[in-house]
Design a protein around this motif. Structure first.
Motif, PDB file in Angstrom:
ATOM      1  N   LEU A   1       5.438   4.490   1.914  1.00  0.00           N
ATOM      2  CA  LEU A   1       5.860   5.736   2.554  1.00  0.00           C
ATOM      3  C   LEU A   1       6.639   5.443   3.836  1.00  0.00           C
TER       4      LEU A   1
ATOM      5  N   LEU B   1       7.241   7.677  -2.139  1.00  0.00           N
ATOM      6  CA  LEU B   1       6.257   6.636  -2.467  1.00  0.00           C
ATOM      7  C   LEU B   1       6.787   5.619  -3.472  1.00  0.00           C
ATOM      8  N   LEU B   2       8.091   5.686  -3.772  1.00  0.00           N
ATOM      9  CA  LEU B   2       8.680   4.752  -4.737  1.00  0.00           C
ATOM     10  C   LEU B   2       8.676   3.324  -4.188  1.00  0.00           C
ATOM     11  N   PRO B   3       8.327   2.354  -5.020  1.00  0.00           N
ATOM     12  CA  PRO B   3       8.378   0.957  -4.568  1.00  0.00           C
ATOM     13  C   PRO B   3       9.822   0.493  -4.387  1.00  0.00           C
TER      14      PRO B   3
ATOM     15  N   SER C   1       0.835  -1.195   0.000  1.00  0.00           N
ATOM     16  CA  SER C   1       0.000   0.000   0.000  1.00  0.00           C
ATOM     17  C   SER C   1       0.872   1.247   0.000  1.00  0.00           C
ATOM     18  N   ALA C   2       0.279   2.364  -0.366  1.00  0.00           N
ATOM     19  CA  ALA C   2       1.009   3.635  -0.372  1.00  0.00           C
ATOM     20  C   ALA C   2       1.516   3.953   1.047  1.00  0.00           C
ATOM     21  N   ARG C   3       0.710   3.618   2.060  1.00  0.00           N
ATOM     22  CA  ARG C   3       1.145   3.862   3.446  1.00  0.00           C
ATOM     23  C   ARG C   3       2.399   3.058   3.786  1.00  0.00           C
TER      24      ARG C   3
END
Lengths: 80, 80
Positions: free
Chosen positions: B19, B78-80, B14-16
């Motif tokens: 982050l 937010l980069l994977p 997830s974005a969370r």
């Protein structure tokens, strides 16, 4: 001779501006209206309109919903 | 033969989570405490702690404050 048009560094743009620019670009590439994007993301049309006008301090969870609706990774929405 | 360890695609996070992972990584690379990051970003220490535990739906403006404090572009968080 130097080019007459100065290039603005990408980092000068605020995160809200970058998001608006990328959202509009991706939405229009799909030929989607704000209503369509709102529907796909499970958000309200006026919310999408506000984000595209930089008028809204969007949350990360909603940013992620928009990214999923547009079938991109969340970070792509903030790329300069 | 197939490798036995499956690779999880980055988009599954997830974005969370992304982050939190990136924040902790960048903060620790600077040898900063949560207090120090909070101070540099103009945010509260418990807010930073909550974001790092995925417990907070951070806003874009605060995401941008953290990015500036860490001297990175907002999308990098937010980069994977």
């Amino acid at each position: 001779m130097q080019p007459t048009t100065p290039t603005t560094p990408p980092s000068v743009l605020s995160a809200r501006s970058l998001l608006a620019k990328n959202m509009i670009c991706l939405r229009q590439a799909r030929d989607w209206s704000q209503e369509r994007l709102a529907l796909e993301a499970g958000l309200h049309r006026t919310f999408i309109a506000h984000v595209e006008r930089h008028a809204r301090n969007i949350s990360l969870d909603n940013l992620e919903k928009i990214a999923r609706a547009l079938d991109v990774e969340t970070y792509s929405l903030l790329l300069p």
